[in-house]
Scaffold this active site. Structure first.
Site, PDB file in Angstrom:
ATOM      1  N   LYS A   1     112.906  58.136  15.663  1.00 15.43           N
ATOM      2  CA  LYS A   1     114.109  58.964  15.807  1.00 15.43           C
ATOM      3  C   LYS A   1     113.893  60.017  16.887  1.00 15.43           C
ATOM      4  CE  LYS A   1     115.595  57.827  11.174  1.00 15.43           C
ATOM      5  NZ  LYS A   1     115.555  58.067   9.739  1.00 15.43           N
TER       6      LYS A   1
ATOM      7  N   GLN B   1     114.280  62.547   5.776  1.00 10.76           N
ATOM      8  CA  GLN B   1     113.855  61.149   5.669  1.00 10.76           C
ATOM      9  C   GLN B   1     113.678  60.786   4.197  1.00 10.76           C
ATOM     10  OE1 GLN B   1     113.701  59.021   8.236  1.00 10.76           O
ATOM     11  NE2 GLN B   1     113.032  57.329   6.962  1.00 10.76           N
TER      12      GLN B   1
ATOM     13  N   ASP C   1     123.409  61.495   8.593  1.00 12.79           N
ATOM     14  CA  ASP C   1     123.231  60.250   7.837  1.00 12.79           C
ATOM     15  C   ASP C   1     124.535  59.761   7.193  1.00 12.79           C
ATOM     16  OD1 ASP C   1     120.642  59.123   7.861  1.00 12.79           O
ATOM     17  OD2 ASP C   1     119.860  60.682   6.529  1.00 12.79           O
TER      18      ASP C   1
HETATM   19  N1  GUN Z   1     115.108  55.977   4.811  1.00 13.53           N
HETATM   20  C1  GUN Z   1     115.423  54.691   5.084  1.00 13.53           C
HETATM   21  N2  GUN Z   1     116.584  54.619   5.755  1.00 13.53           N
HETATM   22  C2  GUN Z   1     117.011  55.887   5.911  1.00 13.53           C
HETATM   23  C3  GUN Z   1     118.139  56.465   6.538  1.00 13.53           C
HETATM   24  O1  GUN Z   1     119.026  55.794   7.071  1.00 13.53           O
HETATM   25  N3  GUN Z   1     118.209  57.815   6.503  1.00 13.53           N
HETATM   26  C4  GUN Z   1     117.275  58.579   5.900  1.00 13.53           C
HETATM   27  N4  GUN Z   1     117.445  59.895   5.900  1.00 13.53           N
HETATM   28  N5  GUN Z   1     116.214  58.081   5.311  1.00 13.53           N
HETATM   29  C5  GUN Z   1     116.081  56.742   5.330  1.00 13.53           C
END
Ligand code: GUN
Length: 287
Positions: free
Chosen positions: A51, A95, A118
């Site tokens: 990211k 996350q 998200d």
């Molecule tokens: N863990 C796995 N996929 C995601 C996601 O799309 N967003 C977040 N914040 N954590 C994740």
């Protein structure tokens, strides 16, 4: 046809980079994404690094806050509150999963709706289901863009979604419905799953089971979107929820793993961060 998620994501990121550059010049500052990782899960470490790299590629300022696995829920909530109040932060992402002693719902609800890149906050989820302005979750949004880039219009088609998670299955089913597909939402416990999947013209698989969908379960010409990110129990290699070798010969289009949905999720995260940035100047109605 293989749907090249890497390439489609690259062109979306190029578009976002252009808009970031224009918007930053106009507004006098750069969009900023803050990612929080609690604990040392190796897969999560890779995800947050990717990211950060994507932010750098599109010119979004970014910061990753690493917190120890022993962080208390209130320490995490305090950090989120500080970021909510910080006008230089446009997007906040915690996350997932968080360690078990921390209540995930409380964390998701603590992030300001207008910084929720998200799209997991209950008000954003409600916006999707009620068709009011909202931040859309990245993976489902990416899936719809992959279909569009592959020239597949869901209108009038029979779409089958395997998996009913809050993050992928439920929202992608709603988006397909809004795109005028007829949607069947099913899961790993569905009785006689092959009879359901054989009726699919579009098949989205987000079941979390390696190579679960095999060639005998699909009809000729199906468009397959594989959201899986698994390890093959035999070889230990990365694989999807779809057995690519037997399904691809029957599919008119299919996403590979890796290189399909994954890169699109991150590209959509960049787009969402830009949207949050713009909404902070122009108001939430534009979300
Ligand atoms: N863990 C796995 N996929 C995601 C996601 O799309 N967003 C977040 N914040 N954590 C994740």
């Amino acid at each position: 046809m293989i749907i090249d998620g890497k390439q489609i994501a690259a062109s979306l990121k190029a578009e976002v980079a252009q808009k970031v550059s224009e918007a930053s010049a106009k507004r006098g500052r750069t969009p900023k994404l803050t990612v929080i990782l609690v604990g040392e899960d190796p897969a999560s470490q890779v995800y947050v690094r990717n990211k950060a790299k994507a932010c750098e590629a599109v010119g979004i300022e970014n910061e990753t806050i690493f917190m120890s696995a022993e962080t208390t829920e209130s320490e995490l909530l305090d950090t989120i509150a500080r970021l909510n109040a910080d006008p230089s932060v446009d997007g906040i992402l915690v996350q997932l999963p968080v360690p078990r002693h921390i209540n995930e719902s409380k964390v998701i609800e603590a992030i300001a709706k207008d910084k929720d890149v998200d799209g997991f906050h209950p008000l954003n989820v409600a916006g999707l289901w009620q068709k009011t302005p909202h931040m859309a979750p990245c993976t489902p949004k990416g899936i719809m863009k992959l279909l569009s880039a592959a020239g597949v219009d869901p209108k009038g088609k029979r779409a089958v979604v395997i998996g009913r998670s809050k993050i992928v299955g439920l929202p992608v089913a709603k988006m397909l419905l809004d795109a005028n597909a007829t949607v069947t939402l099913c899961h790993t416990r569905t009785v006689d799953l092959p009879s359901v999947t054989r009726g699919a013209e579009i098949l989205v698989v987000a079941a979390g089971v390696p190579k679960m969908v095999t060639g005998d379960m699909v009809s000729d010409g199906v468009v397959v979107i594989d959201v899986g990110m698994d390890r093959d129990p035999e070889t230990g290699k990365l694989c999807g929820d779809v057995d690519f070798d037997t399904v691809a010969p029957k599919a008119s289009a299919i996403t590979p793993v890796p290189g399909g949905v994954g890169p699109m999720t991150i590209a959509c995260l960049m787009e969402n961060t830009l949207e949050c940035f713009l909404a902070h100047f122009d108001g939430l109605g534009n979300l």
